[in-house]
Design a protein around this motif. Structure first.
Motif, mmCIF file in Angstrom:
data_model
loop_
_atom_site.group_PDB
_atom_site.id
_atom_site.type_symbol
_atom_site.label_atom_id
_atom_site.label_comp_id
_atom_site.label_asym_id
_atom_site.label_seq_id
_atom_site.Cartn_x
_atom_site.Cartn_y
_atom_site.Cartn_z
ATOM 1 N N GLY A 47 77.166 9.822 -2.551
ATOM 2 C CA GLY A 47 75.997 8.995 -2.281
ATOM 3 C C GLY A 47 75.946 7.845 -3.270
ATOM 4 N N TYR A 48 75.440 6.698 -2.815
ATOM 5 C CA TYR A 48 75.471 5.512 -3.674
ATOM 6 C C TYR A 48 74.219 4.679 -3.445
ATOM 7 C CZ TYR A 48 77.281 1.187 -5.801
ATOM 8 O OH TYR A 48 77.464 0.071 -6.586
ATOM 9 N N ASN A 49 73.494 4.401 -4.535
ATOM 10 C CA ASN A 49 72.372 3.467 -4.517
ATOM 11 C C ASN A 49 72.926 2.120 -4.941
ATOM 12 O OD1 ASN A 49 70.108 1.844 -5.283
ATOM 13 N ND2 ASN A 49 68.872 3.711 -5.457
ATOM 14 N N MET A 50 73.046 1.206 -3.978
ATOM 15 C CA MET A 50 73.727 -0.057 -4.242
ATOM 16 C C MET A 50 72.927 -0.929 -5.205
ATOM 17 S SD MET A 50 75.036 -0.735 -0.327
ATOM 18 C CE MET A 50 76.196 -2.028 -0.745
ATOM 19 N N ARG A 74 83.498 -4.961 5.511
ATOM 20 C CA ARG A 74 82.498 -4.917 6.584
ATOM 21 C C ARG A 74 81.284 -4.103 6.150
ATOM 22 N NH1 ARG A 74 87.268 -4.270 9.795
ATOM 23 N NH2 ARG A 74 86.943 -2.016 9.934
ATOM 24 N N PHE A 75 81.538 -3.072 5.368
ATOM 25 C CA PHE A 75 80.466 -2.211 4.862
ATOM 26 C C PHE A 75 79.506 -3.019 3.983
ATOM 27 C CE2 PHE A 75 78.698 0.924 1.938
ATOM 28 C CZ PHE A 75 78.400 1.987 2.778
ATOM 29 N N ASN A 76 80.068 -3.822 3.091
ATOM 30 C CA ASN A 76 79.241 -4.611 2.177
ATOM 31 C C ASN A 76 78.521 -5.756 2.889
ATOM 32 O OD1 ASN A 76 79.946 -3.064 -0.060
ATOM 33 N ND2 ASN A 76 81.734 -4.332 -0.537
ATOM 34 N N ALA A 77 79.107 -6.242 3.975
ATOM 35 C CA ALA A 77 78.537 -7.406 4.661
ATOM 36 C C ALA A 77 77.505 -7.026 5.717
ATOM 37 C CB ALA A 77 79.658 -8.218 5.313
ATOM 38 N N ALA A 81 62.766 3.863 2.684
ATOM 39 C CA ALA A 81 61.422 3.308 2.863
ATOM 40 C C ALA A 81 61.054 2.334 1.755
ATOM 41 C CB ALA A 81 60.403 4.451 2.922
ATOM 42 N N ALA A 82 61.661 2.520 0.580
ATOM 43 C CA ALA A 82 61.359 1.635 -0.546
ATOM 44 C C ALA A 82 62.207 0.373 -0.536
ATOM 45 C CB ALA A 82 61.563 2.389 -1.860
ATOM 46 N N GLY A 83 63.065 0.235 0.465
ATOM 47 C CA GLY A 83 63.894 -0.961 0.557
ATOM 48 C C GLY A 83 65.186 -0.877 -0.221
ATOM 49 N N ASN A 84 65.531 0.307 -0.725
ATOM 50 C CA ASN A 84 66.789 0.466 -1.457
ATOM 51 C C ASN A 84 67.963 0.541 -0.482
ATOM 52 O OD1 ASN A 84 65.707 0.693 -4.164
ATOM 53 N ND2 ASN A 84 64.917 2.698 -3.535
ATOM 54 N N ASP A 85 69.031 -0.196 -0.799
ATOM 55 C CA ASP A 85 70.265 -0.098 -0.019
ATOM 56 C C ASP A 85 71.001 1.171 -0.435
ATOM 57 O OD1 ASP A 85 70.350 -2.257 1.745
ATOM 58 O OD2 ASP A 85 70.844 -3.631 0.113
ATOM 59 N N LEU A 86 71.130 2.090 0.498
ATOM 60 C CA LEU A 86 71.773 3.368 0.213
ATOM 61 C C LEU A 86 73.021 3.517 1.071
ATOM 62 C CD1 LEU A 86 68.635 5.703 0.194
ATOM 63 C CD2 LEU A 86 69.686 4.519 -1.744
#
Length: 506
Positions: A143-146, A193-196, A228-233
């Motif tokens: 898992g990664y919190n960008m 593609r994942f990052n974009a 919900a908090a707007g974090n890119d996960l």
């Protein structure tokens, strides 16, 4: 995340404004790992009052074994400053709080300051679902919190690569560095593609590199989304498919070898159903077919072949399907390119069809016919020759007759069967006269030493007691196995010898 250690002294001091007002979780531990101070944010996030936290071993708050081991590694190296590692804290309500943590140790007092930024709090139900998902699958999870740049590797993720939980530092670089070099370009393209793409899912097969350097085939799946908090996960799974993939590759290799073998065969291969219809046709020489392949498919064998041959082949097809019998049929057939001889081997293919392998034996058949005709001509010559034709096998033990033909009764008063297996110098009649035996031996030795032909004339004693002059002409040859054979022809020259003697006497 900014480094909290710029004001480490203020963080350590429980009376400092930074210690009390920061939204980060701050825990101060002594050299034994016991919590000596906890700020209000720690009380709130960990759902425990300060009185319960102070005096508690920090490791008691950690949920997962891998995170527990990571923390112990940091604590036993008190002079190390560690930043950006995840810790999951167990909450009293059964939930889970994952923090991105940094740890700094005072080299003098050996007091440590742990600062954690909230990453992903879970309620009890979410935590149970998450834990059950990880523990009930053989797949490795990450898992990664960008935004927070916080990575998590599940224990299974590390174990499937040969690492112990906590050995593989959880970061984005290590996630990509585990990819096999031969698959890295494909994975990097997916990462772009994942990052974009804010909402993206992927699924592909690739190889990872285990700790010992060996490859591991996995099915990689993952998604990118926002909470919900707007974090890119981002999260993903790595499912071990190595055994299945190796079997698949072996099968593909086997199929490729089978295709290569099939394409190299000179034979014609047919598959027929119970009705005798041509289901499959394979040949590397279209000229070997009676009609083009396209017209042949779907036709019955009894419609193509001459009546008697067609019925015979159809009966063999039924025997192969119904009774699992294998049979061979040789036949002659007229083709567009001319007549030919063929051998058909009919065998079971599956429960409802048969396999026929047809080999063109025209060349062999014509050779056999030519050899048979040649043998017949040779036999006629030998049978009508006014002499004895024979082969001798030369060994250290003696010289034996291995073939005898011609007029043996007239020349030696013995049948060919009587002479077979005897030695040249046998003392039972017919045999070489004792006075001429030495000359015969020396002539044979000269022929063998020079591998050249000889002519010898001497007397034989016949079973009737008569003396007969025999003229022998022959030549030795060395066989492929190294043995020697002497082929010769012997003629009765007694009459000529007597006439010559009378002439000399006159």
């Amino acid at each position: 995340m900014r480094s909290p250690f710029r004001s480490a002294q203020n963080l350590v001091d429980p009376k400092s404004t930074l210690f009390r007002l920061t939204g980060d979780v701050v825990l101060v531990c002594d050299k034994n790992g016991l919590i000596t101070a906890a700020n209000p944010a720690a009380e709130k996030c960990l759902q425990r009052p300060k009185e319960e936290l102070v005096g508690l071993e920090l490791s008691k708050l950690i949920h997962s074994t891998s995170h527990h081991q990571s923390l112990l590694k940091f604590l036993v190296h008190p002079r190390r400053n560690e930043q950006g590692f995840p810790l999951d804290f167990s909450l009293p309500d059964g939930g889970l709080l994952i923090l991105k943590c940094s740890l700094e140790t005072d080299p003098n007092s050996l007091e440590s300051v742990l600062v954690g930024t909230t990453y992903s709090p879970m309620n009890q139900q979410d935590h149970l679902r998450w834990r059950l998902a990880l523990e009930s699958t053989d797949a490795g999870f990450w898992g990664y919190n960008m935004k927070a740049d916080l990575m998590y590797f599940s224990p299974r993720f590390e174990k499937m690569l040969g690492y112990e939980p906590g050995d593989l530092a959880p970061n984005w670089d290590n996630l990509l560095n585990t990819v096999h070099p031969d698959d890295r370009a494909m994975v990097d393209e997916n990462v772009k593609r994942f990052n974009a793409t804010p909402s993206y899912s992927y699924r592909y097969e690739c190889r990872l590199v285990k700790k010992d350097g060996s490859p591991l085939w996995v099915l990689a799946m993952g998604t990118r989304h926002q909470d919900a908090a707007g974090n890119d996960l981002a999260n993903g799974w790595r499912l071990d498919i190595h055994d299945r993939k190796m079997m698949e590759l072996k099968l593909l290799s086997s199929e490729a070898k089978s295709r290569t073998l099939l394409e190299s065969l000179p034979d014609i291969i047919f598959v027929h159903d119970r009705e005798g219809r041509y289901l499959e046709v394979h040949t590397n020489d279209p000229g070997s077919l009676m009609i083009p392949k396209e017209q042949l498919l779907g036709m019955k064998i009894t419609e193509l072949l001459p009546n008697e041959l067609g019925q015979k082949c159809y009966a063999a097809i039924l025997a192969a399907i119904d009774r699992r019998e294998t049979s061979t049929i040789e036949y002659e057939l007229e083709l567009p390119r001319g007549p030919g001889f063929f051998e058909a081997r009919i065998s079971p293919f599956d429960d409802v069809s048969s396999l026929i392998v047809i080999r063109d034996i025209t060349e062999n058949k014509l050779t056999q016919i030519a050899m048979r005709e040649s043998d017949e001509r040779l036999r006629d010559f030998i049978d009508n020759c006014p002499a004895v034709v024979y082969n001798l096998r030369i060994t250290d033990e003696g010289t034996y007759y291995t073939f005898v033909g011609g007029r043996t009764e007239e020349v030696f008063e013995s049948s060919a069967e009587d002479l077979m297996g005897r030695t040249l110098l046998d003392t039972s009649a017919p045999f070489i006269h004792p006075e001429d035996a030495l000359g015969a031996q020396e002539a044979l030795k000269r022929a063998i030493s020079t591998m050249s032909g000889i002519q010898w004339t001497g007397r034989y004693v016949l079973p009737s007691g008569k003396i007969r002059w025999i003229n022998s002409i022959g030549k030795p040859r060395r066989n492929e196995d190294g043995t020697l054979t002497f082929s010769a022809i012997s003629m009765d020259v007694t009459h000529e010898r007597m006439l010559a003697q009378k002439v000399r006497e006159q």
